[in-house]
Design a protein around this motif. Structure first.
Motif, PDB file in Angstrom:
ATOM      1  N   LYS A  36      41.982  49.666  38.861  1.00  0.00           N
ATOM      2  CA  LYS A  36      42.522  49.099  39.109  1.00  0.00           C
ATOM      3  C   LYS A  36      41.759  48.403  39.550  1.00  0.00           C
ATOM      4  O   LYS A  36      40.831  48.424  40.452  1.00  0.00           O
ATOM      5  N   THR A  37      41.133  47.031  39.273  1.00  0.00           N
ATOM      6  CA  THR A  37      40.714  46.056  39.821  1.00  0.00           C
ATOM      7  C   THR A  37      40.570  45.923  41.115  1.00  0.00           C
ATOM      8  O   THR A  37      39.857  45.821  42.163  1.00  0.00           O
ATOM      9  N   ASP A  38      41.821  45.274  41.690  1.00  0.00           N
ATOM     10  CA  ASP A  38      42.850  45.524  43.452  1.00  0.00           C
ATOM     11  C   ASP A  38      42.080  46.405  43.907  1.00  0.00           C
ATOM     12  O   ASP A  38      41.534  46.409  45.441  1.00  0.00           O
ATOM     13  N   GLU A  39      41.540  47.659  43.162  1.00  0.00           N
ATOM     14  CA  GLU A  39      41.243  49.196  43.982  1.00  0.00           C
ATOM     15  C   GLU A  39      39.968  49.272  44.034  1.00  0.00           C
ATOM     16  O   GLU A  39      38.843  49.753  45.281  1.00  0.00           O
ATOM     17  N   LEU A  40      38.711  48.233  43.258  1.00  0.00           N
ATOM     18  CA  LEU A  40      37.624  48.045  42.829  1.00  0.00           C
ATOM     19  C   LEU A  40      37.308  47.002  43.892  1.00  0.00           C
ATOM     20  O   LEU A  40      36.176  47.202  44.632  1.00  0.00           O
ATOM     21  N   PHE A  41      37.540  46.030  43.714  1.00  0.00           N
ATOM     22  CA  PHE A  41      37.265  44.847  44.495  1.00  0.00           C
ATOM     23  C   PHE A  41      37.565  44.730  46.244  1.00  0.00           C
ATOM     24  O   PHE A  41      37.319  43.857  46.803  1.00  0.00           O
ATOM     25  N   VAL A  42      38.747  45.261  46.305  1.00  0.00           N
ATOM     26  CA  VAL A  42      39.541  45.121  47.451  1.00  0.00           C
ATOM     27  C   VAL A  42      39.172  44.252  48.549  1.00  0.00           C
ATOM     28  O   VAL A  42      37.515  44.141  49.103  1.00  0.00           O
ATOM     29  N   GLY A  43      39.344  43.114  48.075  1.00  0.00           N
ATOM     30  CA  GLY A  43      38.985  41.877  49.312  1.00  0.00           C
ATOM     31  C   GLY A  43      37.916  41.067  49.020  1.00  0.00           C
ATOM     32  O   GLY A  43      37.945  40.072  49.679  1.00  0.00           O
ATOM     33  N   THR A  44      37.579  41.063  47.706  1.00  0.00           N
ATOM     34  CA  THR A  44      35.779  40.325  47.447  1.00  0.00           C
ATOM     35  C   THR A  44      36.516  40.160  45.592  1.00  0.00           C
ATOM     36  O   THR A  44      37.182  40.241  45.368  1.00  0.00           O
ATOM     37  N   ARG A  45      35.859  39.117  45.253  1.00  0.00           N
ATOM     38  CA  ARG A  45      35.841  38.370  44.278  1.00  0.00           C
ATOM     39  C   ARG A  45      34.358  39.408  43.203  1.00  0.00           C
ATOM     40  O   ARG A  45      34.437  38.957  41.819  1.00  0.00           O
ATOM     41  N   GLN A  63      39.141  31.941  36.781  1.00  0.00           N
ATOM     42  CA  GLN A  63      40.705  32.321  35.886  1.00  0.00           C
ATOM     43  C   GLN A  63      41.337  33.885  35.772  1.00  0.00           C
ATOM     44  O   GLN A  63      42.373  34.208  34.393  1.00  0.00           O
ATOM     45  N   GLY A  64      40.647  34.430  36.975  1.00  0.00           N
ATOM     46  CA  GLY A  64      41.222  35.824  36.615  1.00  0.00           C
ATOM     47  C   GLY A  64      40.529  37.345  35.298  1.00  0.00           C
ATOM     48  O   GLY A  64      40.879  38.459  35.663  1.00  0.00           O
TER      49      GLY A  64
END
Length: 70
Positions: A36-45, A63-64
């Motif tokens: 999952k991207t929220d697990e990969l990026f953890v607070g960064t873009r 745009q995500g």
């Protein structure tokens, strides 16, 4: 040595309605790892990925959407 006295073969026959249908096995699908991207990026873009001695940048747009650049 004594000869075999009963060499008669018995044959079993079934009516077609008694024979169960043969089902082909379902093809197995290889499971692929999911991240999952929220697990990969953890607070960064943006994250950096090392692949075959090259560095790639994976970033999330406004745009995500994901963009992968070398």
């Amino acid at each position: 040595m004594t000869p075999l006295t009963n060499t008669r073969k018995t044959r079993l026959t079934l009516a077609s309605s008694q024979v169960p249908p043969v089902q082909a096995p379902k093809p197995r699908r290889a499971t692929k790892p999911e991240l999952k991207t929220d697990e990969l990026f953890v607070g960064t873009r943006e994250i950096h990925i090392l692949h075959n001695e090259d560095t790639y940048r994976l970033s999330i747009t406004k745009q995500g959407k994901l963009i992968l650049t070398k």
